[in-house]
Structures are given as C-alpha cells and as structure tokens.
Design a protein around this motif. Structure first.
Motif, mmCIF file in Angstrom:
data_model
loop_
_atom_site.group_PDB
_atom_site.id
_atom_site.type_symbol
_atom_site.label_atom_id
_atom_site.label_comp_id
_atom_site.label_asym_id
_atom_site.label_seq_id
_atom_site.Cartn_x
_atom_site.Cartn_y
_atom_site.Cartn_z
ATOM 1 N N ILE A 188 -10.142 7.220 1.248
ATOM 2 C CA ILE A 188 -9.806 5.871 1.585
ATOM 3 C C ILE A 188 -9.095 5.099 0.362
ATOM 4 O O ILE A 188 -9.683 5.290 -0.830
ATOM 5 C CB ILE A 188 -10.951 5.212 1.812
ATOM 6 C CG1 ILE A 188 -11.713 5.809 2.983
ATOM 7 C CG2 ILE A 188 -10.677 3.562 2.126
ATOM 8 C CD1 ILE A 188 -13.141 5.088 3.182
ATOM 9 N N TRP A 248 -4.129 -5.925 -1.214
ATOM 10 C CA TRP A 248 -3.539 -5.426 0.122
ATOM 11 C C TRP A 248 -4.337 -5.983 1.362
ATOM 12 O O TRP A 248 -5.582 -6.119 1.369
ATOM 13 C CB TRP A 248 -3.625 -3.745 0.305
ATOM 14 C CG TRP A 248 -3.046 -3.373 -0.768
ATOM 15 C CD1 TRP A 248 -2.000 -3.610 -1.424
ATOM 16 C CD2 TRP A 248 -3.160 -1.727 -1.202
ATOM 17 N NE1 TRP A 248 -1.675 -2.719 -2.642
ATOM 18 C CE2 TRP A 248 -2.205 -1.498 -2.449
ATOM 19 C CE3 TRP A 248 -4.209 -0.855 -0.849
ATOM 20 C CZ2 TRP A 248 -2.230 -0.460 -2.935
ATOM 21 C CZ3 TRP A 248 -4.036 0.509 -1.512
ATOM 22 C CH2 TRP A 248 -3.040 0.529 -2.674
ATOM 23 N N HIS A 289 -4.754 -4.352 4.226
ATOM 24 C CA HIS A 289 -5.453 -3.313 4.877
ATOM 25 C C HIS A 289 -5.635 -1.909 3.982
ATOM 26 O O HIS A 289 -4.654 -2.076 3.243
ATOM 27 C CB HIS A 289 -4.594 -2.951 6.022
ATOM 28 C CG HIS A 289 -4.372 -4.059 7.088
ATOM 29 N ND1 HIS A 289 -5.472 -4.560 7.882
ATOM 30 C CD2 HIS A 289 -3.408 -4.631 7.432
ATOM 31 C CE1 HIS A 289 -4.888 -5.555 8.638
ATOM 32 N NE2 HIS A 289 -3.716 -5.618 8.304
ATOM 33 N N SER A 290 -6.605 -1.351 4.137
ATOM 34 C CA SER A 290 -6.702 -0.109 3.337
ATOM 35 C C SER A 290 -6.066 1.097 4.062
ATOM 36 O O SER A 290 -5.801 1.131 5.256
ATOM 37 C CB SER A 290 -7.916 0.331 3.046
ATOM 38 O OG SER A 290 -8.931 0.489 4.348
ATOM 39 N N PRO A 307 0.854 -1.071 -0.012
ATOM 40 C CA PRO A 307 0.208 0.097 0.062
ATOM 41 C C PRO A 307 0.974 1.243 0.088
ATOM 42 O O PRO A 307 2.161 1.193 0.208
ATOM 43 C CB PRO A 307 -0.608 -0.168 1.174
ATOM 44 C CG PRO A 307 0.314 -0.734 2.157
ATOM 45 C CD PRO A 307 0.763 -1.892 1.315
ATOM 46 N N SER A 342 2.494 3.313 -4.501
ATOM 47 C CA SER A 342 1.958 1.909 -3.989
ATOM 48 C C SER A 342 2.014 0.970 -5.174
ATOM 49 O O SER A 342 2.052 1.425 -6.291
ATOM 50 C CB SER A 342 0.395 2.135 -3.654
ATOM 51 O OG SER A 342 -0.458 2.717 -4.751
ATOM 52 N N ALA A 396 -3.452 2.482 -6.657
ATOM 53 C CA ALA A 396 -4.696 2.579 -5.356
ATOM 54 C C ALA A 396 -5.820 2.682 -6.032
ATOM 55 O O ALA A 396 -6.154 3.745 -6.938
ATOM 56 C CB ALA A 396 -4.175 3.351 -4.140
ATOM 57 N N THR A 430 -2.176 9.508 -3.463
ATOM 58 C CA THR A 430 -1.427 8.295 -2.718
ATOM 59 C C THR A 430 0.033 8.357 -3.327
ATOM 60 O O THR A 430 0.518 8.543 -4.367
ATOM 61 C CB THR A 430 -2.136 6.946 -3.073
ATOM 62 O OG1 THR A 430 -1.989 6.656 -4.380
ATOM 63 C CG2 THR A 430 -3.563 7.067 -2.217
ATOM 64 N N ASN A 444 -7.294 1.584 -1.157
ATOM 65 C CA ASN A 444 -7.423 0.267 -1.052
ATOM 66 C C ASN A 444 -7.214 -0.466 -2.320
ATOM 67 O O ASN A 444 -7.354 0.202 -3.237
ATOM 68 C CB ASN A 444 -8.764 -0.245 -0.326
ATOM 69 C CG ASN A 444 -9.897 0.105 -0.999
ATOM 70 O OD1 ASN A 444 -9.982 0.556 -2.299
ATOM 71 N ND2 ASN A 444 -11.040 0.056 -0.437
ATOM 72 N N HIS A 445 -6.951 -1.759 -2.189
ATOM 73 C CA HIS A 445 -6.751 -2.779 -3.409
ATOM 74 C C HIS A 445 -7.192 -4.209 -2.876
ATOM 75 O O HIS A 445 -6.616 -4.357 -1.702
ATOM 76 C CB HIS A 445 -5.193 -2.644 -3.927
ATOM 77 C CG HIS A 445 -5.375 -3.207 -5.415
ATOM 78 N ND1 HIS A 445 -5.144 -4.480 -5.621
ATOM 79 C CD2 HIS A 445 -5.462 -2.684 -6.635
ATOM 80 C CE1 HIS A 445 -5.128 -4.575 -6.782
ATOM 81 N NE2 HIS A 445 -5.367 -3.651 -7.355
ATOM 82 N N ASN A 481 -6.176 5.223 4.974
ATOM 83 C CA ASN A 481 -7.165 6.501 4.806
ATOM 84 C C ASN A 481 -6.397 7.664 5.539
ATOM 85 O O ASN A 481 -5.740 7.399 6.111
ATOM 86 C CB ASN A 481 -8.462 6.073 5.008
ATOM 87 C CG ASN A 481 -8.568 5.660 6.521
ATOM 88 O OD1 ASN A 481 -8.441 6.413 7.438
ATOM 89 N ND2 ASN A 481 -8.586 4.509 6.851
#
Length: 720
Positions: free
Chosen positions: A118, A124, A126-127, A30, A61, A65, A58, A120-121, A129
């Motif tokens: 937020i 991953w 965890h996200s 992430p 990553s 993301a 972001t 996320n993927h 944010n």
C-alpha cells in the motif's frame, strides 16, 4: 506541471515594459504504478522455511510515497508491516521513486496467501496498492495426526482416505506393511494413492501400514495401525494325560485374540471354574493332583469379549476300573422270533477296556452263527460294546445276557434281558435349548426303543388355541420356526418304533418365544403368577387349620362326654356301695323289680340327674373286646342300645338284698324272686320288636378279656 514556471505579465499604456511575476508549481500526485517482486531472483516461488524478501516499488510520485505491507491471513488480523526503504530517488520529472523491502520466513500456511503493498501520503486523496500471491513450496504434509488407528472386526470392510497436502503436487506414493513394501494389494487390503481400504478382513490383515508421499521439495511418512478384532481362539492345549493316582499333572492352554485381555483364559470342569496360573494374557496352566475324582474332561475357555468364547477340551485319565454307564435305552433289548436283537453297554474305564459277553454264565464267542460282537471306542475313556443276537428262539426270552468290562484295575458288568418286541418307552427330559422371536429349539433323551428303530413325534399347541401340530423326527432335537412372537406353547413328545408301537405322551411342558425386547414371556408370566400360585396353598392351609380345629373340638367334646359318663358311673357305684351289694359295672338295660320303665322313672318328680339311667353304646369286636361307640361314626341300624338303671341293683323299693354273680346261673337268675330283674335285661330297639340279647363278655383284671359263656364261679371282677 510539477516544477513548471508559471509567469504572470501585466502591461498598460503607462508602462514602457510589462510587469512580470513568476512562480514554480509543486503538484502532489500519487504514483502511476506500484509493483511487487522477489528481491533475490526472478523466480516468484518461495521455499518453506527459507527467508524471503519482497520489494514493493512506486514510480514517480510527489511527494515520496509512504509504503506499508499487509498479509491476507486471518491470523494476521489486518496487521500492517512497514518494511525497510531501500530506494528514494528523484525522477526526471522531479517526482520520487520509492522502493520498500519486506523480509519474512514463509511457512505452509503462507502458500496461497496474498500480500498487499500500500502506497499512500496525507497529501493524496487516495492510496495506491497492489497484491502479490505467495507461492510457497513445501514438502507433503498430512492433515491428520500420525499415527492413524483403524479398529475393525474380522469379516468387516473399511476405507480410509488420507488427505495429503504439498506444493508442488505429490509425485510418488509408496506403501509398506510392517516395513515390507507392497504394490497396491496385500492380503485383503488395497492401497491406491492416499486411500487404504479392505474388504472382509481377516486377522492376518492386521498390521502397521506406512505411506510415504514425495514431491520435488521433500517427502513425508504417515502410519496407519490396522487392528482387526476377532474372538479369542485356542492355539494350543495339552493332549490327554493318563496318570496314576497321586501323580502331579500340568494342563496348559494357550489362546490368541484381539484385543488381548488379562485373565481371558480359564479352565473348567463340569461347568465350574478352576484356579489356574496365568502366564501373560495368553497362557493358563492348571496344576492337578491325579485322583479318581479329578479324572475326566477339562475345558479351556478363552473369552476376550468379542464374539463367542473359544473352547478346547482335554482329558485327565486316571487309572480306574471299568464302570458301566447308566444309559436308559440300553437297559434291555428286544427282537422277534427268528430275528435279531441288539444289546449294548457303555463303559467308562482307564486304560483300555476288554469286553466279554456271557449268557447263562457261558462265554459267548465272537462272530458265531448265533452271536457277533462289535466294540467301539467313543473317546479317550468311554467304550461301547454291541452284541448282535441272531435267530432268536423262545428260550432266549427267558434269558439275560451279561456285558462284562474289565481291565487291569477291575471289572464291572451289566445284565440285559431279552424280551419280545414291545412298545417303546416314552422319552424323558424334554427341555428347551433356545428360543427367538418366532422359533423354539427343544431336545430330549430317548429310552428303550421296543426292539426296532424309533422316531419321535412332537406335539405342540399354542396356549388358548385348540389347533394341535405334530412333527416327526429321527433326531433327539428339533427346531420349530414360524411360531408367534411372545407366545406360550405346550409341548409333548412320544416315541413310535418301526413296528408301529407307540409310547405314551410325556406330561405337557411349557415353552415360549421371545418378545420384541428379547425377553422370554414365560418368565414374565411366571413372575406375575408367583402371587397367584401361592393362593391355592393359602386356601389349603386355611381349610386344614379349620379341619384341625374341628377335630380338636370333637376330641374335647368326646373327652367331656366320657368324663361325664365316668362321673355318672362312679355316682352309680357310690349308690350301690352304699348298701351291701358288690360293685358291678354293667352296660345294658335294666328294669326295676317293681316293673317301672325308664320313662316312668324319668317322669317321676324330684329325681336328680344322678338318679337317671346312664346310657352308652358298646361294640363287641370279633376277639371279644367291648368299647364305647360314638353314634355319629356308625350307621344307626348297626348299633345296639342299652340302658343302665342304678336302681335295678337295689331290688324292691322297700329294701336291698345282697347279690353276687357267683351264684347266678346262666342264662337265668337262680332265685325266682329276682327273676323279674334279669328279665329286664333286654335290648331296646327303636320299634321294641327285636329279640332279647344277653351280654356275655367279661373283664378279668388278671386274665384279660374273655368271650362267650363262662363259669361264673371263676369270675373275679365286674360284669361289663
């Protein structure tokens, strides 16, 4: 390690060169950071109503993301906003930088709201944010509806705290009343920031108050309508009008009050409402045709339901002759010898009246050594004249003074006697004017004071209590406090003048205090006693009905006795008429010529009732009349009792002889052979000792009743 080459070598003695195999690594991770910033400038403040953009980025990553947005508002209910991807580039370490733009139009509700970005993927665990608080700039806003209405009563106080919200904070407060700016205080109203208050308000404090709140973004207004309720009041009323009979008169009355109600103004005369024309809510016009009956005081009442109704008076004065008003205490005057007496008379008249005083038909001159006169106008149509009589002499007590009132329409007068000092007359019309839980207010009207100043003594006691309270006053009303709640009291009053003479007490009257519910207990007791009050009347009716029955029975019995007496008398006459004897009616006691007594006759066997003697009682009135007597209505000693025997007219039992009263001398019979018959006419007393009596009253059909000795030759009728 992302995109790094991983090489594997294998070697042994059999190989000249090692075997090599390599693989490039792809590491999913992430972003290290997520940032939110305004898209247009570095200023993080947003302006309400203006479109705004936020950028969420972001940093490095793998893979790129996926970015979403959320607002922490209850109205959004965790709604996800995707936004628009504005950047997706590869970094030097072969990662991906991504930026996402969210566009929206902020309102006041967005101020202070936190925006979440937020990243996320699916690859991953965890996200990642981040959050961004919104700072929305907006002008002041009131948290109450405009306008605000405040209703208060006159004399009350209030405080109204207005809540104003704005970003940035309010920098300026401005107040106006009815469009006129004021600084902090106007009348009894005070303004401090967003707070408006008032203390002991007056009707003039009512109005429209406007607050203007200003900050760097803008300003807003809010209105407070302050209504001060107060009881209606008369603002204008017609002046007294003097008119001739037949004139048309208009009486106008204007009133004000808050609230103002339809038909809240009415005209009255003698307590009765009159039909009037209304102009709006605040004016009433009364149209009158002037007559002597219409003359008098008129009252305008205004009532809007708040407090006590307002009243104003005016007069319609119709030209009329003077009329002396009946005032009880002016009926006479008194004074000591050598002293002073005061005679007064009160008169109603339109227009102005002229007073003249007379004594023995002689005009009394003003302001002499003997007399002085003072005239006073009480109101527009009532006048009073006072005559002071000085140096009173005995001859004054035999005289009367006359008050004569006159104007161009006529005259009237009042004669007032002058008497020596005496006791005052008792007051009258003692009434209760008000009562509370522990007070009673009474009033009365005075009468003649006996020739000197008088005071009034009020006596009262509580029901079922022997303790008597006495209170003196020079006024004609009194308020008593400290009384017991819900109790009944007996009141009496008398007058005592300065010479110590006192009138008699008035009859007791009953007044009562109120109970806890504000009800007069005397009224409650009267309701309970209504039935018992009728009981004595019912008993009296029953007794009278029984007495009436007794009287009727006695009357019937008396008639029956009289009828039987007449029947027996007729039977006796019939027996006499059977021979040649003239009819004679006689009340008295007769003996048979054979000397047989009544008892002997009654004891004879086989004798019918018709043959028995007929007995009655008679009374001789002073004018000579005789009438039957009911024995039970008189004392027995005052009655004369006589027997009448039909056989006494028959002579002896062997035969009958003709006889009339024309040849019978008075007082003895003419012939000796019948002497025994007349001797038998005697009074039979209870003890048989009374002297002999003869009846000397005769009835003549033509001449009426005569008494005393009479010439028998003139007798034309029966002896009674």
């Amino acid at each position: 390690m992302n995109t790094q080459r991983l090489k594997c070598e294998a070697t042994n003695a059999a190989l000249d060169e090692p075997l090599i195999e390599s693989q490039y690594l792809s590491v999913y991770y992430p972003p290290r950071r997520v940032l939110i910033r305004p898209a247009d400038s570095g200023d993080q403040r947003l302006l309400v109503g203006k479109s705004a953009r936020l950028v969420c980025g972001t940093l490095s990553s793998n893979p790129a993301a996926h970015i979403s947005w959320q607002f922490s508002r209850a109205t959004d209910d965790n709604k996800v906003h995707l936004g628009d991807v504005s950047l997706n580039e590869t970094t030097r370490d072969n990662g991906f930088n991504v930026e996402n733009v969210l566009s929206f139009t902020p309102t006041e509700e967005y101020d202070g709201t936190v925006v979440h970005c937020i990243a996320n993927h699916p690859e991953w665990k965890h996200s990642v944010n981040t959050s961004f608080p919104l700072n929305v700039m907006y002008p002041p806003k009131m948290l109450v509806n405009d306008p605000v209405t405040v209703v208060m009563s006159e004399g009350d106080s209030f405080k109204e705290n207005l809540t104003v919200r704005g970003n940035p904070a309010i920098s300026l407060w401005q107040w106006r009343k009815n469009g006129v700016p004021f600084d902090h205080t106007i009348g009894r109203v005070f303004a401090r920031g967003a707070v408006l208050s008032g203390k002991q308000l007056l009707s003039t404090d009512a109005g429209v108050y406007t607050l203007t709140a200003t900050n760097s973004v803008g300003s807003t207004n809010i209105t407070i309508k302050l209504a001060v309720e107060y009881s209606a009041r008369i603002t204008s009323i017609s002046t007294p009008v003097i008119a001739a009979t037949g004139d048309t008169v208009l009486l106008e009355c204007e009133a004000d009050g808050e609230p103002s109600k339809a038909n809240m103004i009415h005209w009255y005369k003698n307590g009765e409402i009159l039909a009037a024309q209304h102009r709006g809510h605040k004016k009433a016009i009364l149209r009158l045709n002037a007559t002597e009956q219409q003359s008098g005081e008129y009252t305008c009442k205004a009532d809007n339901g708040i407090g006590v109704p307002a009243e104003g008076q005016t007069f319609l004065l119709v030209n009329s002759a003077p009329r002396v008003l009946p005032v009880a205490r002016y009926a006479k005057t008194a004074g000591i010898l050598g002293g002073v007496a005061k005679a007064r008379c009160k008169v109603y008249a339109v227009p102005t009246v002229e007073f003249v005083w007379e004594k023995d038909e002689q005009l009394i001159k003003k302001n002499s050594s003997k007399y002085s006169i003072v005239n006073t106008q009480i109101d527009y149509s009532t006048y009073e004249s006072t005559l002071w009589i000085k140096n009173i002499v005995p001859d004054d007590y035999t005289k009367k003074v006359k008050c004569i009132a006159r104007n161009s329409f006529g005259t009237d007068h009042l004669s007032i006697p002058i008497i020596p000092p005496t006791h005052p007359d008792e007051p009258f019309n003692l009434t209760m004017t008000n009562s509370t839980l522990n007070t009673i207010s009474v009033a009365w009207e005075p009468r003649f004071d006996g020739g000197s100043d008088q005071i009034f003594e009020v006596k009262y006691r509580r029901q079922n209590d022997d303790l008597i309270h006495l209170v003196n006053t020079t006024h004609t009303n009194l308020r008593l406090s400290g009384l017991a709640t819900a109790n009944t009291y007996f009141f009496q009053i008398r007058s005592i003048n300065a010479r110590g003479f006192a009138s008699s007490w008035t009859s007791p009257v009953i007044f009562a205090t109120l109970n806890e519910d504000g009800v007069n207990v005397a009224m409650i007791r009267n309701e309970k006693l209504k039935l018992t009050t009728w009981i004595p009347y019912i008993l009296i009716f029953i007794v009278l009905f029984m007495l009436l029955n007794v009287v009727i029975c006695c009357f019937v019995c008396n008639r029956t006795k009289k009828r039987k007496l007449r029947e027996k008398t007729e039977m006796a006459r019939t027996a006499i008429n059977g021979g040649d004897v003239r009819q004679v009616q006689m009340y008295g006691t007769m003996m048979g010529n054979d000397g047989m007594s009544r008892r002997d006759i009654d004891d004879r066997p086989e004798m019918s009732e018709d043959e028995h003697s007929v007995r009655t009682m008679i009374e001789v009135s002073p004018n000579g009349y005789m009438q039957p007597i009911e024995p039970m209505l008189y004392e027995s000693t005052g009655l004369l009792e006589y027997d009448y025997q039909t056989r006494s007219y028959m002579g002896s039992s062997q035969g009958t002889r003709s006889m009339t009263y024309a040849n019978v001398p008075y007082p003895e019979p003419p012939q000796p052979s019948y002497h025994s018959n007349w001797n038998s006419l005697q009074r039979q007393s209870n003890n048989n000792t009374s002297p002999q009596h003869h009846l000397s009253t005769f009835i003549n059909p033509n001449m009426g009743v005569r008494a005393g000795p009479i010439n028998y030759a003139q007798l034309d009728g029966d002896l009674v």
